[in-house]
Design an enzyme around this catalytic site. Sequence first.
Site, mmCIF file in Angstrom:
data_model
loop_
_atom_site.group_PDB
_atom_site.id
_atom_site.type_symbol
_atom_site.label_atom_id
_atom_site.label_comp_id
_atom_site.label_asym_id
_atom_site.label_seq_id
_atom_site.Cartn_x
_atom_site.Cartn_y
_atom_site.Cartn_z
ATOM 1 N N MET A 192 -10.924 3.832 6.057
ATOM 2 C CA MET A 192 -9.661 3.909 5.334
ATOM 3 C C MET A 192 -9.343 2.604 4.607
ATOM 4 O O MET A 192 -9.531 1.519 5.161
ATOM 5 C CB MET A 192 -8.519 4.270 6.278
ATOM 6 C CG MET A 192 -7.272 4.769 5.561
ATOM 7 S SD MET A 192 -7.563 6.299 4.629
ATOM 8 C CE MET A 192 -7.738 7.484 5.964
ATOM 9 N N ARG B 62 -10.799 -2.458 -2.634
ATOM 10 C CA ARG B 62 -10.755 -3.246 -1.403
ATOM 11 C C ARG B 62 -12.131 -3.278 -0.743
ATOM 12 O O ARG B 62 -12.855 -2.284 -0.828
ATOM 13 C CB ARG B 62 -9.739 -2.632 -0.436
ATOM 14 C CG ARG B 62 -8.336 -2.502 -1.002
ATOM 15 C CD ARG B 62 -7.523 -1.601 -0.118
ATOM 16 N NE ARG B 62 -6.160 -1.422 -0.634
ATOM 17 C CZ ARG B 62 -5.503 -0.277 -0.611
ATOM 18 N NH1 ARG B 62 -6.079 0.802 -0.115
ATOM 19 N NH2 ARG B 62 -4.284 -0.203 -1.086
ATOM 20 N N ASP C 48 -1.748 -1.158 5.773
ATOM 21 C CA ASP C 48 -2.091 -0.692 7.122
ATOM 22 C C ASP C 48 -3.590 -0.663 7.379
ATOM 23 O O ASP C 48 -4.009 -0.328 8.486
ATOM 24 C CB ASP C 48 -1.502 0.700 7.378
ATOM 25 C CG ASP C 48 -2.102 1.755 6.471
ATOM 26 O OD1 ASP C 48 -1.976 1.618 5.242
ATOM 27 O OD2 ASP C 48 -2.694 2.717 6.987
ATOM 28 N N ALA D 9 -13.237 10.291 9.919
ATOM 29 C CA ALA D 9 -12.530 10.294 8.639
ATOM 30 C C ALA D 9 -11.722 9.022 8.439
ATOM 31 O O ALA D 9 -11.599 8.518 7.318
ATOM 32 C CB ALA D 9 -11.615 11.513 8.549
ATOM 33 N N ALA E 287 0.003 5.249 1.439
ATOM 34 C CA ALA E 287 -0.065 6.075 2.656
ATOM 35 C C ALA E 287 -0.171 5.203 3.906
ATOM 36 O O ALA E 287 -1.028 4.331 4.005
ATOM 37 C CB ALA E 287 -1.245 7.032 2.589
ATOM 38 N N HIS F 289 -15.216 5.994 0.101
ATOM 39 C CA HIS F 289 -14.854 6.465 1.438
ATOM 40 C C HIS F 289 -15.779 7.614 1.863
ATOM 41 O O HIS F 289 -16.249 7.659 3.008
ATOM 42 C CB HIS F 289 -13.392 6.924 1.412
ATOM 43 C CG HIS F 289 -12.783 7.146 2.761
ATOM 44 N ND1 HIS F 289 -11.562 6.609 3.119
ATOM 45 C CD2 HIS F 289 -13.200 7.859 3.838
ATOM 46 C CE1 HIS F 289 -11.270 6.984 4.351
ATOM 47 N NE2 HIS F 289 -12.248 7.745 4.815
ATOM 48 N N ASP G 170 0.860 -1.170 0.000
ATOM 49 C CA ASP G 170 0.000 0.000 0.000
ATOM 50 C C ASP G 170 0.909 1.236 0.000
ATOM 51 O O ASP G 170 2.134 1.136 0.080
ATOM 52 C CB ASP G 170 -0.894 -0.031 1.246
ATOM 53 C CG ASP G 170 -1.775 1.188 1.378
ATOM 54 O OD1 ASP G 170 -2.407 1.580 0.387
ATOM 55 O OD2 ASP G 170 -1.807 1.765 2.488
ATOM 56 N N LYS H 287 -11.663 6.159 -2.730
ATOM 57 C CA LYS H 287 -11.907 7.436 -2.064
ATOM 58 C C LYS H 287 -13.337 7.952 -2.240
ATOM 59 O O LYS H 287 -13.883 8.565 -1.324
ATOM 60 C CB LYS H 287 -10.896 8.486 -2.549
ATOM 61 C CG LYS H 287 -9.452 8.127 -2.252
ATOM 62 C CD LYS H 287 -9.248 7.680 -0.805
ATOM 63 C CE LYS H 287 -7.792 7.367 -0.521
ATOM 64 N NZ LYS H 287 -7.605 6.351 0.512
#
Length: 280
Positions: free
Chosen positions: A60, A171, A197, A56, A25, A67, A23, A64
């Site tokens: 994750m 994902r 992460d 927020a 970030a 998201h 990944d 996006k």
Amino acid sequence: MSDQQKSSFFGAWPVAVSAVIFDWAGTILDFGCIAPVAAFREAFTRTGVAISEAEAREPMGAAKREHVELILAQSAVQTRWLNQMGQASTQADVDRIYEAFLQIDAAGSARYSTLIPGALETVSALRRRGVAIGSTTGYPRSIMDMLMPLAQAQGYCPDHCVTVSEVAHGRPWPDMPLANLLALNAPDVRGCVVVDDSPSGLLSARAAGMWAVGISVSGNEVGLSLDDWNALDDRARSDRRDAACRALRNAGAHYVIDSVADLIPVIEDIEQRLAAGDQP
């Protein structure tokens, strides 16, 4: 075709890791996964409905735009939206917030693009072992076109990058890891390792039949910058690490490490398990 590839195609277990798929970030750069969180919060603030850092961070790993939808689906956020706007959020609202997010995140890419300590050393060690380097991201290609040169200037350049805008499903579906496997000519999913992460990234790895390595301290689950992490006392670090490890293991992580700097011993252990006939 290499001897390893031949043995895999003829049914033997792979004996070495052939590809590691990272990944971005929180895993390779942006310690604490700060950039997307800051951009989501600012995008919502511009609508007049502020969100917390926890709100927020909760979705994750997702694409996006999705998201944004998942933030709006949180009951507390939707209640505040109703109170402020007088009606439930719509797809037009999602589009508007998503476009604002892309603009804000693009502007902030350089600020949060620093590689995580140990990332380059780990990638170099993998390359010396003959391991291909792939990558996945919930960012669309437009953001990665700006972020990848910033990483390359610091010495990080994966062999392949799959963005969520290039696959049918993001994902936790397996599409992005499997697209990397094909692009990297990896002979067997059992010799592929995903490092991520986010719980959704680990679920994606498991769905693809690959080894899943969770990143706790540098990632979204702890959610602190390197300076803020270093400022904690030992008890606070332990508590945050333990909570992150639980979340990542609950998502299916075979291993959990503090950061990418700790990956090579995991690769060595996976190769020992492969040689013994274990599989993800």
